[in-house]
Design a protein around this motif. Structure first.
Motif, mmCIF file in Angstrom:
data_model
loop_
_atom_site.group_PDB
_atom_site.id
_atom_site.type_symbol
_atom_site.label_atom_id
_atom_site.label_comp_id
_atom_site.label_asym_id
_atom_site.label_seq_id
_atom_site.Cartn_x
_atom_site.Cartn_y
_atom_site.Cartn_z
ATOM 1 N N TYR A 1 22.164 34.813 32.670
ATOM 2 C CA TYR A 1 22.867 36.010 33.139
ATOM 3 C C TYR A 1 24.312 35.681 33.519
ATOM 4 O O TYR A 1 25.265 36.366 33.104
ATOM 5 C CB TYR A 1 22.139 36.622 34.338
ATOM 6 N N ASP A 2 24.483 34.625 34.307
ATOM 7 C CA ASP A 2 25.793 34.269 34.844
ATOM 8 C C ASP A 2 26.789 33.952 33.717
ATOM 9 O O ASP A 2 27.933 34.417 33.713
ATOM 10 C CB ASP A 2 25.623 33.058 35.763
ATOM 11 N N ILE B 1 26.135 37.301 30.468
ATOM 12 C CA ILE B 1 26.183 38.736 30.780
ATOM 13 C C ILE B 1 27.284 38.996 31.802
ATOM 14 O O ILE B 1 28.208 39.776 31.563
ATOM 15 C CB ILE B 1 24.820 39.246 31.291
ATOM 16 N N LEU B 2 27.207 38.305 32.930
ATOM 17 C CA LEU B 2 28.253 38.443 33.947
ATOM 18 C C LEU B 2 29.563 37.820 33.464
ATOM 19 O O LEU B 2 30.645 38.340 33.736
ATOM 20 C CB LEU B 2 27.793 37.773 35.240
ATOM 21 N N ARG C 1 31.056 35.015 34.391
ATOM 22 C CA ARG C 1 31.873 34.613 35.535
ATOM 23 C C ARG C 1 32.767 33.447 35.141
ATOM 24 O O ARG C 1 32.281 32.407 34.672
ATOM 25 C CB ARG C 1 30.974 34.236 36.713
ATOM 26 N N GLU D 1 19.380 41.721 33.943
ATOM 27 C CA GLU D 1 20.538 42.190 34.704
ATOM 28 C C GLU D 1 20.112 43.069 35.874
ATOM 29 O O GLU D 1 20.538 42.875 37.017
ATOM 30 C CB GLU D 1 21.481 42.961 33.785
ATOM 31 N N ARG D 2 19.213 44.014 35.608
ATOM 32 C CA ARG D 2 18.759 44.911 36.679
ATOM 33 C C ARG D 2 18.020 44.142 37.762
ATOM 34 O O ARG D 2 18.172 44.417 38.956
ATOM 35 C CB ARG D 2 17.861 46.003 36.097
ATOM 36 N N ILE E 1 20.755 42.094 39.948
ATOM 37 C CA ILE E 1 21.835 42.735 40.718
ATOM 38 C C ILE E 1 21.591 44.172 41.136
ATOM 39 O O ILE E 1 22.378 44.709 41.907
ATOM 40 C CB ILE E 1 23.164 42.692 39.929
ATOM 41 N N THR F 1 26.881 47.262 39.452
ATOM 42 C CA THR F 1 26.905 46.972 38.035
ATOM 43 C C THR F 1 27.439 45.544 37.899
ATOM 44 O O THR F 1 27.976 44.977 38.847
ATOM 45 C CB THR F 1 27.835 47.936 37.282
ATOM 46 N N SER F 2 27.323 44.975 36.707
ATOM 47 C CA SER F 2 27.831 43.613 36.538
ATOM 48 C C SER F 2 29.333 43.548 36.786
ATOM 49 O O SER F 2 29.839 42.595 37.392
ATOM 50 C CB SER F 2 27.493 43.104 35.135
ATOM 51 N N PHE G 1 29.848 43.702 40.450
ATOM 52 C CA PHE G 1 29.379 42.461 41.037
ATOM 53 C C PHE G 1 30.423 41.362 40.874
ATOM 54 O O PHE G 1 30.721 40.607 41.807
ATOM 55 C CB PHE G 1 28.052 42.063 40.393
ATOM 56 N N LEU G 2 31.012 41.274 39.676
ATOM 57 C CA LEU G 2 32.036 40.263 39.430
ATOM 58 C C LEU G 2 33.252 40.495 40.330
ATOM 59 O O LEU G 2 33.819 39.548 40.896
ATOM 60 C CB LEU G 2 32.445 40.281 37.962
#
Length: 396
Positions: A145-146, A149-150, A152, A183-184, A187, A198-199, A202-203
């Motif tokens: 995810y990190d 998707i995210l 970061r 994702e859900r 977060i 949302t992503s 969140f970021l």
């Protein structure tokens, strides 16, 4: 053997998320609890909990024949954790809430100092061999995810190369539905978590912690306690910090309540007895270097609330919620230390079984993840029986 338990026993409680909780108060009482642990989830973070709202909540609970002495949780606003310009106003609001709670008979207030997220899992319905479902955490899934998707910036440096490689393969093998579910899960906000993102949001929120490293977060935590403990002392409340879950940094965010050394340092910095601990055997138990029975013995006078659950540690940093008397928690030794603590201090500590399995009829019901009735009822019965067995044995 006299047949009579002479020790002070734990106060049996269950968490209740308010009138919208799928588990009604009547079922909690039938499960054997005498109290609920609850909060006013409709009040936005950072706002004062009005006394009339607290009183109305208490009236609902009392009408069901249950008590309410422990709040879980009064959330600490992110502006307090980052020492934002409005921190003093947020301190005033928190202090007013403590006074209002005390006026309505609350004596324990739980909080945590985890940046942004409450407890984090990657699977909310992991199937066990017996068909029940448990919460599970996999570092590989967090990394997928990190990193993918995210996205970061700099995230790759936070993971071992083999985890980065496995995360890439895992992400590539997931379809859109699986990616969205992950994702859900991470977060969207779990029961007891007061915010969801949302992503992209969140970021942005993570970026808000760019200037709040471990040392600064610890200093901000101490400042919070220095401001709140005098208020808590004045009104007869003990603040109890919930440990980090999981007990290590995640998404580049620091976490500072993960080990015995962490909490010992916190008590040394703010020695007020209003500065207490919610001892969660699940959160601390994720780390093999946390000696759970020893922590109860050494930190006992600070423990104001107990979360008794067990996780099963797995290879590669994964873990899942085990049955309450199984897994990695050494629960028999932990409860033996609790029995000794209560006898030594002559007080009953509120305990709730935490994160029960979804099982039997609850498999076909809409439930809050980790908070279905039957798994927690099983845990409560097992823990009650274990405690009484230990108390009988030590009392005779």
């Amino acid at each position: 053997m006299s047949g009579r338990v002479t020790d002070v026993l734990m106060t049996q409680a269950m968490r209740w998320f308010g009138p919208r909780d799928p588990v009604p108060l009547a079922h909690i009482r039938q499960a054997g609890a005498t109290e609920v642990v609850t909060a006013l989830h409709h009040i936005p973070n950072g706002m004062v909990w009005p006394r009339e709202d607290i009183a109305a909540h208490r009236a609902l609970i009392a009408a069901a024949g249950l008590g309410w002495t422990t709040v879980e949780s009064v959330p600490v606003h992110e502006g307090i954790k980052t020492a934002a310009p409005n921190r003093d106003r947020l301190f005033d609001h928190y202090a007013a809430t403590l006074r209002n709670l005390a006026a309505e008979g609350v004596t324990i207030v739980t909080y945590n100092f985890m940046p942004l997220l409450d407890w984090t899992r990657t699977d909310l319905a992991w199937e066990l061999p017996d068909g029940a479902r448990a919460l599970r955490f996999e570092l590989e899934a967090v990394a997928a995810y990190d990193l993918h998707i995210l996205k970061r910036p700099g995230a790759e440096a936070d993971y071992a190369p083999e985890v980065v490689e496995r995360a890439a393969r895992r992400f590539a093998g997931m379809d859109d539905e699986a990616r969205g579910r992950l994702e859900r899960t991470i977060i969207a906000g779990l029961p007891g978590s007061e915010e969801s993102f949302t992503s992209a949001q969140f970021l942005d929120a993570i970026n808000g912690y760019a200037d709040t490293g471990p040392d600064q977060l610890r200093a901000n935590h101490i400042a919070f306690l220095e401001a709140m403990c005098p208020v808590a002392e004045e009104c007869g409340i003990r603040l109890v910090v919930h440990p980090d879950d999981p007990p290590f940094p995640i998404f580049g965010l620091p976490r500072m309540v993960s080990t015995e050394a962490d909490v010992t340092a916190l008590f040394a910095a703010v020695p007020s007895m209003a500065n207490g601990l919610c001892f969660c055997t699940g959160s601390f138990g994720v780390r093999a270097d946390n000696d759970l029975p020893g922590m109860v013995r050494r930190l006992g006078e600070r423990i104001g609330f107990l979360h008794l659950r067990s996780v099963q540690r797995e290879p590669d940093g994964a873990f899942h919620e085990a049955a309450h008397l199984e897994g990695s928690a050494e629960m028999t030794s932990v409860v033996a230390e609790v029995v000794a603590l209560q006898r030594r201090e002559g007080r009953s500590i509120v305990m709730r079984p935490d994160h029960g399995h979804q099982m039997i009829d609850d498999l076909n019901k809409l439930t809050n993840p980790g908070y279905s009735l039957l798994g927690r009822m099983r845990g409560l019965a097992e823990l009650r029986g274990l405690e009484r067995g230990l108390a009988y044995g030590r009392a005779n």
